[in-house]
Scaffold this motif. Sequence first.
Motif, PDB file in Angstrom:
ATOM      1  N   LEU A 184       0.830  -1.205   0.000  1.00  0.00           N
ATOM      2  CA  LEU A 184       0.000   0.000   0.000  1.00  0.00           C
ATOM      3  C   LEU A 184       0.866   1.256   0.000  1.00  0.00           C
ATOM      4  O   LEU A 184       0.579   2.209  -0.735  1.00  0.00           O
ATOM      5  N   GLU A 185       1.910   1.271   0.796  1.00  0.00           N
ATOM      6  CA  GLU A 185       2.798   2.439   0.822  1.00  0.00           C
ATOM      7  C   GLU A 185       3.470   2.626  -0.532  1.00  0.00           C
ATOM      8  O   GLU A 185       3.652   3.763  -0.999  1.00  0.00           O
ATOM      9  N   TRP A 186       3.849   1.541  -1.170  1.00  0.00           N
ATOM     10  CA  TRP A 186       4.430   1.634  -2.519  1.00  0.00           C
ATOM     11  C   TRP A 186       3.427   2.243  -3.483  1.00  0.00           C
ATOM     12  O   TRP A 186       3.766   3.137  -4.258  1.00  0.00           O
ATOM     13  N   ARG A 187       2.179   1.774  -3.427  1.00  0.00           N
ATOM     14  CA  ARG A 187       1.151   2.338  -4.314  1.00  0.00           C
ATOM     15  C   ARG A 187       1.013   3.836  -4.091  1.00  0.00           C
ATOM     16  O   ARG A 187       0.906   4.610  -5.045  1.00  0.00           O
ATOM     17  N   ARG A 188       1.011   4.267  -2.847  1.00  0.00           N
ATOM     18  CA  ARG A 188       0.875   5.701  -2.552  1.00  0.00           C
ATOM     19  C   ARG A 188       2.047   6.493  -3.091  1.00  0.00           C
ATOM     20  O   ARG A 188       1.880   7.608  -3.581  1.00  0.00           O
ATOM     21  N   ARG A 189       3.241   5.914  -3.012  1.00  0.00           N
ATOM     22  CA  ARG A 189       4.409   6.605  -3.572  1.00  0.00           C
ATOM     23  C   ARG A 189       4.307   6.708  -5.092  1.00  0.00           C
ATOM     24  O   ARG A 189       4.694   7.724  -5.681  1.00  0.00           O
ATOM     25  N   VAL A 190       3.794   5.660  -5.739  1.00  0.00           N
ATOM     26  CA  VAL A 190       3.599   5.707  -7.190  1.00  0.00           C
ATOM     27  C   VAL A 190       2.581   6.786  -7.537  1.00  0.00           C
ATOM     28  O   VAL A 190       2.784   7.573  -8.469  1.00  0.00           O
ATOM     29  N   GLU A 191       1.480   6.846  -6.797  1.00  0.00           N
ATOM     30  CA  GLU A 191       0.465   7.881  -7.020  1.00  0.00           C
ATOM     31  C   GLU A 191       1.085   9.271  -6.921  1.00  0.00           C
ATOM     32  O   GLU A 191       0.838  10.138  -7.768  1.00  0.00           O
ATOM     33  N   ASP A 192       1.884   9.494  -5.870  1.00  0.00           N
ATOM     34  CA  ASP A 192       2.499  10.805  -5.665  1.00  0.00           C
ATOM     35  C   ASP A 192       3.490  11.126  -6.778  1.00  0.00           C
ATOM     36  O   ASP A 192       3.567  12.274  -7.246  1.00  0.00           O
ATOM     37  N   ALA A 193       4.254  10.117  -7.206  1.00  0.00           N
ATOM     38  CA  ALA A 193       5.267  10.355  -8.241  1.00  0.00           C
ATOM     39  C   ALA A 193       4.625  10.672  -9.584  1.00  0.00           C
ATOM     40  O   ALA A 193       5.122  11.526 -10.334  1.00  0.00           O
ATOM     41  N   VAL A 194       3.526  10.006  -9.891  1.00  0.00           N
ATOM     42  CA  VAL A 194       2.825  10.249 -11.152  1.00  0.00           C
ATOM     43  C   VAL A 194       1.982  11.514 -11.065  1.00  0.00           C
ATOM     44  O   VAL A 194       1.824  12.244 -12.044  1.00  0.00           O
ATOM     45  N   GLY A 195       1.453  11.778  -9.875  1.00  0.00           N
ATOM     46  CA  GLY A 195       0.481  12.854  -9.664  1.00  0.00           C
ATOM     47  C   GLY A 195      -0.882  12.214  -9.487  1.00  0.00           C
ATOM     48  O   GLY A 195      -1.331  11.472 -10.359  1.00  0.00           O
ATOM     49  N   LYS A 196      -1.544  12.492  -8.341  1.00  0.00           N
ATOM     50  CA  LYS A 196      -2.787  11.797  -8.033  1.00  0.00           C
ATOM     51  C   LYS A 196      -3.848  11.992  -9.109  1.00  0.00           C
ATOM     52  O   LYS A 196      -4.564  11.059  -9.469  1.00  0.00           O
ATOM     53  N   GLU A 197      -3.972  13.204  -9.622  1.00  0.00           N
ATOM     54  CA  GLU A 197      -5.001  13.470 -10.634  1.00  0.00           C
ATOM     55  C   GLU A 197      -4.771  12.629 -11.887  1.00  0.00           C
ATOM     56  O   GLU A 197      -5.691  11.986 -12.410  1.00  0.00           O
ATOM     57  N   LEU A 198      -3.533  12.604 -12.356  1.00  0.00           N
ATOM     58  CA  LEU A 198      -3.208  11.819 -13.549  1.00  0.00           C
ATOM     59  C   LEU A 198      -3.351  10.330 -13.260  1.00  0.00           C
ATOM     60  O   LEU A 198      -3.830   9.562 -14.106  1.00  0.00           O
ATOM     61  N   PHE A 199      -2.937   9.922 -12.060  1.00  0.00           N
ATOM     62  CA  PHE A 199      -3.026   8.511 -11.685  1.00  0.00           C
ATOM     63  C   PHE A 199      -4.461   8.013 -11.782  1.00  0.00           C
ATOM     64  O   PHE A 199      -4.742   6.977 -12.399  1.00  0.00           O
ATOM     65  N   PHE A 200      -5.403   8.745 -11.188  1.00  0.00           N
ATOM     66  CA  PHE A 200      -6.792   8.290 -11.188  1.00  0.00           C
ATOM     67  C   PHE A 200      -7.462   8.507 -12.540  1.00  0.00           C
ATOM     68  O   PHE A 200      -8.369   7.756 -12.905  1.00  0.00           O
ATOM     69  N   GLN A 201      -6.985   9.480 -13.280  1.00  0.00           N
ATOM     70  CA  GLN A 201      -7.489   9.646 -14.645  1.00  0.00           C
ATOM     71  C   GLN A 201      -7.083   8.439 -15.495  1.00  0.00           C
ATOM     72  O   GLN A 201      -7.891   7.912 -16.268  1.00  0.00           O
TER      73      GLN A 201
END
Length: 205
Positions: free
Chosen positions: A155-172
């Motif tokens: 889960l922490e890895w996923r959150r770091r990936v989200e932050d690195a990509v950008g949350k908006e772009l990640f969920f888009q």
Amino acid sequence: GPSDSEGAGKVSLLKKVPALKDGDFTLAECTAILLYLSRKYNTPDHWYPSDIQKRAQVDEYLSWHHANIRANAPKTMWIKVLIPLFTGQPLPPEKLQEVMEGLSASLKQFEERFLQDKAFIIGSEISLADLVAIVELMQPVGVGCDIFEDRPRLLEWRRRVEDAVGKELFFQAHEMILNIKELSNVQIDPQLKEQLAPVLMKMLK
């Protein structure tokens, strides 16, 4: 997956998507496309490092990924949404359990062999390896199989990936996957059902 459309045949000799057309050049297979784009557009070094050993680590993960994470994670989507949609019949719970057991074993290897105590798969920066992994692992989440629950390191890895990509772009980028259950209400052409049902069933063998 396979596509019988005329357009797909012109882009990919394998008639599969994803496929890339860049001028007169065509290319199939998602990993090959990612590597081609990273080289052509001279992306930041961390995506596919110039350091030969770090690059080899990315290659190692990509090779392992296909026979492990990819071999199980997408099947959750086929079992819970796509096959019932195209066949009109749910699959027995045992089939999902079998897939989840295989995925669980792969996730254990992912955490212990590749992630370990690092921020990302090959170290302190995100790479193509992380992108390929997260796209696959969001598919079970989209159909209600939260593989990140009870796996704090994952889960922490996923959150770091989200932050690195950008949350908006990640969920888009994952919007369609996360809303895949909405397909259950879509009316499918009977002829298309007849064509795709055996193909989908074959994918699970």
